[in-house]
Design a protein around this motif. Structure first.
Motif, PDB file in Angstrom:
ATOM      1  N   LEU A  98      19.841  -0.079   6.925  1.00 42.14           N
ATOM      2  CA  LEU A  98      18.701   0.695   6.424  1.00 42.14           C
ATOM      3  C   LEU A  98      17.386   0.002   6.764  1.00 42.14           C
ATOM      4  O   LEU A  98      17.347  -1.180   7.110  1.00 42.14           O
ATOM      5  CB  LEU A  98      18.804   0.856   4.907  1.00 42.14           C
ATOM      6  N   ASP A  99      16.287   0.751   6.642  1.00 44.15           N
ATOM      7  CA  ASP A  99      14.969   0.143   6.695  1.00 44.15           C
ATOM      8  C   ASP A  99      14.893  -0.898   5.577  1.00 44.15           C
ATOM      9  O   ASP A  99      15.337  -0.633   4.451  1.00 44.15           O
ATOM     10  CB  ASP A  99      13.891   1.215   6.500  1.00 44.15           C
ATOM     11  N   PRO A 100      14.371  -2.092   5.840  1.00 41.72           N
ATOM     12  CA  PRO A 100      14.341  -3.138   4.811  1.00 41.72           C
ATOM     13  C   PRO A 100      13.707  -2.705   3.493  1.00 41.72           C
ATOM     14  O   PRO A 100      14.178  -3.095   2.418  1.00 41.72           O
ATOM     15  CB  PRO A 100      13.543  -4.261   5.479  1.00 41.72           C
ATOM     16  N   ASP A 101      12.661  -1.902   3.544  1.00 46.74           N
ATOM     17  CA  ASP A 101      12.028  -1.445   2.307  1.00 46.74           C
ATOM     18  C   ASP A 101      12.974  -0.557   1.498  1.00 46.74           C
ATOM     19  O   ASP A 101      13.018  -0.638   0.265  1.00 46.74           O
ATOM     20  CB  ASP A 101      10.740  -0.677   2.606  1.00 46.74           C
ATOM     21  N   GLU A 102      13.729   0.283   2.195  1.00 46.28           N
ATOM     22  CA  GLU A 102      14.697   1.134   1.504  1.00 46.28           C
ATOM     23  C   GLU A 102      15.820   0.296   0.902  1.00 46.28           C
ATOM     24  O   GLU A 102      16.245   0.532  -0.240  1.00 46.28           O
ATOM     25  CB  GLU A 102      15.277   2.170   2.461  1.00 46.28           C
ATOM     26  N   ARG A 138      15.635  -2.824  -0.044  1.00 48.89           N
ATOM     27  CA  ARG A 138      15.072  -3.555  -1.175  1.00 48.89           C
ATOM     28  C   ARG A 138      14.977  -2.659  -2.404  1.00 48.89           C
ATOM     29  O   ARG A 138      15.275  -3.075  -3.528  1.00 48.89           O
ATOM     30  CB  ARG A 138      13.695  -4.109  -0.821  1.00 48.89           C
ATOM     31  N   SER A 139      14.554  -1.414  -2.196  1.00 51.63           N
ATOM     32  CA  SER A 139      14.427  -0.472  -3.306  1.00 51.63           C
ATOM     33  C   SER A 139      15.780  -0.206  -3.959  1.00 51.63           C
ATOM     34  O   SER A 139      15.890  -0.155  -5.186  1.00 51.63           O
ATOM     35  CB  SER A 139      13.814   0.840  -2.803  1.00 51.63           C
ATOM     36  N   ILE A 140      16.814  -0.057  -3.139  1.00 58.69           N
ATOM     37  CA  ILE A 140      18.157   0.172  -3.677  1.00 58.69           C
ATOM     38  C   ILE A 140      18.618  -1.039  -4.479  1.00 58.69           C
ATOM     39  O   ILE A 140      19.135  -0.914  -5.597  1.00 58.69           O
ATOM     40  CB  ILE A 140      19.146   0.481  -2.539  1.00 58.69           C
ATOM     41  N   LEU A 141      18.436  -2.225  -3.932  1.00 60.12           N
ATOM     42  CA  LEU A 141      18.849  -3.441  -4.634  1.00 60.12           C
ATOM     43  C   LEU A 141      18.114  -3.596  -5.954  1.00 60.12           C
ATOM     44  O   LEU A 141      18.716  -3.961  -6.973  1.00 60.12           O
ATOM     45  CB  LEU A 141      18.602  -4.667  -3.753  1.00 60.12           C
ATOM     46  N   ALA A 142      16.819  -3.328  -5.939  1.00 60.58           N
ATOM     47  CA  ALA A 142      16.006  -3.535  -7.134  1.00 60.58           C
ATOM     48  C   ALA A 142      16.293  -2.507  -8.227  1.00 60.58           C
ATOM     49  O   ALA A 142      16.083  -2.788  -9.413  1.00 60.58           O
ATOM     50  CB  ALA A 142      14.524  -3.506  -6.765  1.00 60.58           C
ATOM     51  N   SER A 143      16.771  -1.332  -7.845  1.00 65.44           N
ATOM     52  CA  SER A 143      16.927  -0.250  -8.818  1.00 65.44           C
ATOM     53  C   SER A 143      18.353  -0.092  -9.342  1.00 65.44           C
ATOM     54  O   SER A 143      18.614   0.812 -10.126  1.00 65.44           O
ATOM     55  CB  SER A 143      16.455   1.076  -8.212  1.00 65.44           C
ATOM     56  N   HIS A 144      19.273  -0.956  -8.918  1.00 69.69           N
ATOM     57  CA  HIS A 144      20.655  -0.865  -9.383  1.00 69.69           C
ATOM     58  C   HIS A 144      21.090  -2.194  -9.998  1.00 69.69           C
ATOM     59  O   HIS A 144      20.624  -3.260  -9.579  1.00 69.69           O
ATOM     60  CB  HIS A 144      21.599  -0.493  -8.229  1.00 69.69           C
ATOM     61  N   PRO A 145      21.984  -2.146 -10.979  1.00 68.41           N
ATOM     62  CA  PRO A 145      22.453  -3.392 -11.611  1.00 68.41           C
ATOM     63  C   PRO A 145      23.092  -4.323 -10.593  1.00 68.41           C
ATOM     64  O   PRO A 145      23.759  -3.885  -9.663  1.00 68.41           O
ATOM     65  CB  PRO A 145      23.496  -2.895 -12.630  1.00 68.41           C
ATOM     66  N   ARG A 146      22.885  -5.634 -10.798  1.00 65.77           N
ATOM     67  CA  ARG A 146      23.449  -6.637  -9.894  1.00 65.77           C
ATOM     68  C   ARG A 146      24.085  -7.742 -10.735  1.00 65.77           C
ATOM     69  O   ARG A 146      23.584  -8.858 -10.816  1.00 65.77           O
ATOM     70  CB  ARG A 146      22.366  -7.207  -8.961  1.00 65.77           C
ATOM     71  N   ALA A 147      25.181  -7.410 -11.365  1.00 68.48           N
ATOM     72  CA  ALA A 147      25.857  -8.365 -12.234  1.00 68.48           C
ATOM     73  C   ALA A 147      26.526  -9.455 -11.410  1.00 68.48           C
ATOM     74  O   ALA A 147      26.954  -9.227 -10.277  1.00 68.48           O
ATOM     75  CB  ALA A 147      26.905  -7.646 -13.080  1.00 68.48           C
ATOM     76  N   GLU A 200      15.670 -11.282  -3.434  1.00 70.41           N
ATOM     77  CA  GLU A 200      15.165 -11.949  -2.221  1.00 70.41           C
ATOM     78  C   GLU A 200      16.287 -12.658  -1.477  1.00 70.41           C
ATOM     79  O   GLU A 200      16.319 -12.659  -0.237  1.00 70.41           O
ATOM     80  CB  GLU A 200      14.043 -12.925  -2.579  1.00 70.41           C
ATOM     81  N   ALA A 201      17.204 -13.259  -2.211  1.00 72.81           N
ATOM     82  CA  ALA A 201      18.339 -13.916  -1.563  1.00 72.81           C
ATOM     83  C   ALA A 201      19.211 -12.890  -0.853  1.00 72.81           C
ATOM     84  O   ALA A 201      19.705 -13.134   0.260  1.00 72.81           O
ATOM     85  CB  ALA A 201      19.151 -14.691  -2.594  1.00 72.81           C
ATOM     86  N   LEU A 202      19.399 -11.734  -1.473  1.00 72.91           N
ATOM     87  CA  LEU A 202      20.191 -10.673  -0.849  1.00 72.91           C
ATOM     88  C   LEU A 202      19.488 -10.122   0.393  1.00 72.91           C
ATOM     89  O   LEU A 202      20.139  -9.815   1.393  1.00 72.91           O
ATOM     90  CB  LEU A 202      20.451  -9.556  -1.854  1.00 72.91           C
ATOM     91  N   MET A 203      18.162  -9.984   0.329  1.00 73.69           N
ATOM     92  CA  MET A 203      17.427  -9.507   1.496  1.00 73.69           C
ATOM     93  C   MET A 203      17.580 -10.479   2.670  1.00 73.69           C
ATOM     94  O   MET A 203      17.677 -10.056   3.831  1.00 73.69           O
ATOM     95  CB  MET A 203      15.948  -9.324   1.147  1.00 73.69           C
ATOM     96  N   ALA A 204      17.616 -11.778   2.386  1.00 77.82           N
ATOM     97  CA  ALA A 204      17.821 -12.764   3.449  1.00 77.82           C
ATOM     98  C   ALA A 204      19.226 -12.619   4.038  1.00 77.82           C
ATOM     99  O   ALA A 204      19.414 -12.723   5.256  1.00 77.82           O
ATOM    100  CB  ALA A 204      17.613 -14.173   2.895  1.00 77.82           C
ATOM    101  N   ILE A 205      20.210 -12.351   3.177  1.00 74.76           N
ATOM    102  CA  ILE A 205      21.580 -12.147   3.657  1.00 74.76           C
ATOM    103  C   ILE A 205      21.653 -10.887   4.518  1.00 74.76           C
ATOM    104  O   ILE A 205      22.325 -10.868   5.558  1.00 74.76           O
ATOM    105  CB  ILE A 205      22.550 -12.043   2.463  1.00 74.76           C
ATOM    106  N   LEU A 206      20.942  -9.835   4.118  1.00 75.13           N
ATOM    107  CA  LEU A 206      20.942  -8.597   4.906  1.00 75.13           C
ATOM    108  C   LEU A 206      20.306  -8.829   6.275  1.00 75.13           C
ATOM    109  O   LEU A 206      20.777  -8.281   7.281  1.00 75.13           O
ATOM    110  CB  LEU A 206      20.194  -7.497   4.157  1.00 75.13           C
ATOM    111  N   ALA A 207      19.253  -9.630   6.321  1.00 70.97           N
ATOM    112  CA  ALA A 207      18.616  -9.931   7.614  1.00 70.97           C
ATOM    113  C   ALA A 207      19.587 -10.690   8.517  1.00 70.97           C
ATOM    114  O   ALA A 207      19.676 -10.415   9.723  1.00 70.97           O
ATOM    115  CB  ALA A 207      17.349 -10.743   7.386  1.00 70.97           C
TER     116      ALA A 207
END
Length: 253
Positions: free
Chosen positions: A150-154, A156-165, A176-183
């Protein structure tokens, strides 16, 4: 086409929200639990659950509701109508036989992955996975492959708006750590997780890209954790996964 509010059935949408409150990890729900998960008041949730029970879609023991196999009619028809499961299932069967491990294909639905096809050699998770099963995208190899497409902004929005237990002590949950892993996933073309979903489970995934260059699904192999180093594991299994990816790309889905 624009849809007017008067053309919508609010009761149907509420009933579907209640059905979606159930999952492989939440098979038995009380009215209060279903109400919280569905985001509906208890009275509405109670009516939805009793209606499902009356229609044969749920069982009720006086305290807890469980969905019945009749609910599968709602999903099986959808899966049967999709070309993707029919195309990938033979590939999965052959791949699983070749490498001797369980393989799966999933698509992204919001913050979750939905399994659309699976070839199981052995059970590697505590829950049984099958077409229609859902898992969080942020901590699964297929989810990370799909989010990376996905587009990085999209993403990020998905990650930020859903639970991450933190499902285990190894689970990465910080955005931010997940965004680095996605990159990193985007750059190397595959994702590897080591016991982030469940202790004892490892998984390696690649994107499935169609003939037009669009990522439409993810393919993974799930296996029991061992002393094998991640690089050695990728070297052993990645060529077979990439072979399926190449075969899939020749198709026009």
């Amino acid at each position: 086409m624009a849809v007017q509010d008067r053309d919508l059935m609010g009761g149907l949408m509420k009933g579907l929200k209640v059905i979606e409150a159930f999952s492989a990890e939440r098979t038995r729900l009380s009215i209060a639990e279903a109400s919280e998960l569905a985001g509906l008041d208890r009275a509405t949730t109670r009516r939805c659950l009793l209606t499902l029970a009356d229609g044969g879609y749920a069982d009720y023991d006086g305290k807890f509701f469980t969905l019945t196999p009749r609910v599968l009619r709602l999903g099986v028809g959808c899966l049967a109508a999709m070309p993707l499961p029919r195309v990938v299932q033979p590939m999965l069967d052959a791949l699983s036989q070749e490498i001797g491990e369980s393989t799966s294909v999933s698509i992204l639905d919001g913050g979750e992955i939905v399994y659309v096809a699976r070839a199981a050699q052995r059970r590697v998770m505590s829950i049984a996975l099958m077409p229609g099963s859902r898992l969080p995208a942020y901590c699964t190899s297929m989810g990370r492959v799909l989010l990376a497409a996905l587009d990085p902004d999209e993403a990020r929005s998905i990650l930020a708006s859903h639970p991450r237990a933190a499902r285990t002590d190894r689970t990465v949950t910080e955005v931010e750590a997940l965004m680095a892993i996605l990159a990193e996933t985007r750059a190397r073309g595959f994702a590897f997780i080591d016991q982030e979903v469940e202790i004892g489970l490892r998984s390696l995934a690649v994107p499935l890209v169609n003939a037009r260059g669009a990522t439409v699904a993810a393919l993974n192999v799930g296996l029991a954790a061992s002393g094998e180093l991640p690089d050695a594991l990728a070297k052993r299994l990645l060529p077979a996964l990439l072979g399926v990816k190449a075969e899939f790309r020749r198709l026009s889905l």
